[in-house]
Design a protein around this motif. Sequence first.
Motif, PDB file in Angstrom:
ATOM      1  N   UNK A 126       0.753  -1.609  -0.096  1.00 19.25           N
ATOM      2  CA  UNK A 126      -0.388  -0.011  -0.018  1.00 19.25           C
ATOM      3  C   UNK A 126       0.812   1.014  -0.057  1.00 19.25           C
ATOM      4  N   UNK A 127       1.789   1.638   1.318  1.00 23.96           N
ATOM      5  CA  UNK A 127       2.653   1.809   0.624  1.00 23.96           C
ATOM      6  C   UNK A 127       3.880   2.549  -0.704  1.00 23.96           C
ATOM      7  N   UNK A 128       3.818   1.640  -0.863  1.00 25.24           N
ATOM      8  CA  UNK A 128       4.709   1.941  -2.396  1.00 25.24           C
ATOM      9  C   UNK A 128       3.980   2.037  -3.757  1.00 25.24           C
ATOM     10  N   UNK A 129       2.119   1.203  -3.894  1.00 26.23           N
ATOM     11  CA  UNK A 129       1.341   2.176  -4.508  1.00 26.23           C
ATOM     12  C   UNK A 129       1.069   3.911  -4.165  1.00 26.23           C
ATOM     13  N   UNK A 130       1.109   3.932  -2.997  1.00 24.72           N
ATOM     14  CA  UNK A 130       1.130   5.215  -2.490  1.00 24.72           C
ATOM     15  C   UNK A 130       2.428   7.007  -3.293  1.00 24.72           C
ATOM     16  N   UNK A 131       3.333   5.876  -2.883  1.00 26.45           N
ATOM     17  CA  UNK A 131       4.587   6.497  -3.427  1.00 26.45           C
ATOM     18  C   UNK A 131       4.161   6.625  -5.025  1.00 26.45           C
ATOM     19  N   UNK A 132       3.924   6.001  -5.372  1.00 25.70           N
ATOM     20  CA  UNK A 132       3.871   5.496  -6.916  1.00 25.70           C
ATOM     21  C   UNK A 132       3.095   7.010  -8.096  1.00 25.70           C
ATOM     22  N   UNK A 141      -3.797  10.426 -12.479  1.00 24.88           N
ATOM     23  CA  UNK A 141      -4.790  10.990 -11.335  1.00 24.88           C
ATOM     24  C   UNK A 141      -5.182   9.086 -11.018  1.00 24.88           C
ATOM     25  N   UNK A 142      -5.451   9.018 -10.409  1.00 26.55           N
ATOM     26  CA  UNK A 142      -5.997   7.240  -9.968  1.00 26.55           C
ATOM     27  C   UNK A 142      -7.654   7.111  -9.829  1.00 26.55           C
ATOM     28  N   UNK A 143      -7.908   6.156 -10.339  1.00 28.51           N
ATOM     29  CA  UNK A 143      -8.835   6.277 -11.159  1.00 28.51           C
ATOM     30  C   UNK A 143      -9.874   5.335 -10.457  1.00 28.51           C
ATOM     31  N   UNK A 144      -8.954   3.874  -9.493  1.00 26.45           N
ATOM     32  CA  UNK A 144      -9.527   3.626  -8.475  1.00 26.45           C
ATOM     33  C   UNK A 144      -8.537   3.694  -7.308  1.00 26.45           C
ATOM     34  N   UNK A 145      -9.321   2.920  -5.446  1.00 28.06           N
ATOM     35  CA  UNK A 145      -8.781   2.968  -4.714  1.00 28.06           C
ATOM     36  C   UNK A 145      -7.248   1.654  -4.777  1.00 28.06           C
ATOM     37  N   UNK A 146      -7.221   1.896  -3.710  1.00 27.25           N
ATOM     38  CA  UNK A 146      -5.508   0.804  -4.030  1.00 27.25           C
ATOM     39  C   UNK A 146      -6.562  -0.503  -3.267  1.00 27.25           C
ATOM     40  N   UNK A 147      -6.761  -1.619  -4.399  1.00 34.67           N
ATOM     41  CA  UNK A 147      -7.447  -2.591  -3.750  1.00 34.67           C
ATOM     42  C   UNK A 147      -6.223  -3.775  -3.524  1.00 34.67           C
ATOM     43  N   UNK A 148      -6.711  -4.585  -2.302  1.00 36.23           N
ATOM     44  CA  UNK A 148      -5.665  -5.373  -2.158  1.00 36.23           C
ATOM     45  C   UNK A 148      -6.743  -6.984  -2.275  1.00 36.23           C
TER      46      UNK A 148
END
Length: 160
Positions: A126-132, A141-148
């Motif tokens: 999640x941290x890696x994706x937020x950094x990206x 811009x993000x279309x979807x939120x981070x999905x685990x």
Amino acid sequence: MILINEQIGASEVQLTGIHGEDLGVVSKVEALAMARKLKLDLVCTSIFSSPPLCKLMGRGTAKQAIAKKQKRDQGQPAKVKEMRLTVHIEDHDYETKLRQAEKLLTAGNAVQFVVRIQGKEGPQAKELLERLLKDLAECGKKETGIQLSGKQATIKVDPI
């Protein structure tokens, strides 16, 4: 929108000939008669001027121009390119993936990041994706939120 022959509603038109010569302001009836006589179409190229600008074109040429314009207006839907990462990515590899993603986003493609997870690596992914997301803020811009889910974390980024 392009108007052809009888679709033109104005009583007078600014007429242009086949080879681009200016024929002046003529009545719509006269312009249509001239088009029929030469076996051409009367095509309105600009409805916003007064009188509207019209041109004599070969039969079918106007229809091809309309089809081409519609095809150009529809465009291609954005392709989604998938980029796979791991939680333990090194800085150089991260920068390479970031540059590739920037290229794809500026070209108009969407990018879906997929981070493989093993064990309890969910928060790190999640941290890696937020950094990206933060690093790509100026071109996407993000279309979807981070999905685990299960063994992976994903996010889809659309071009701006």
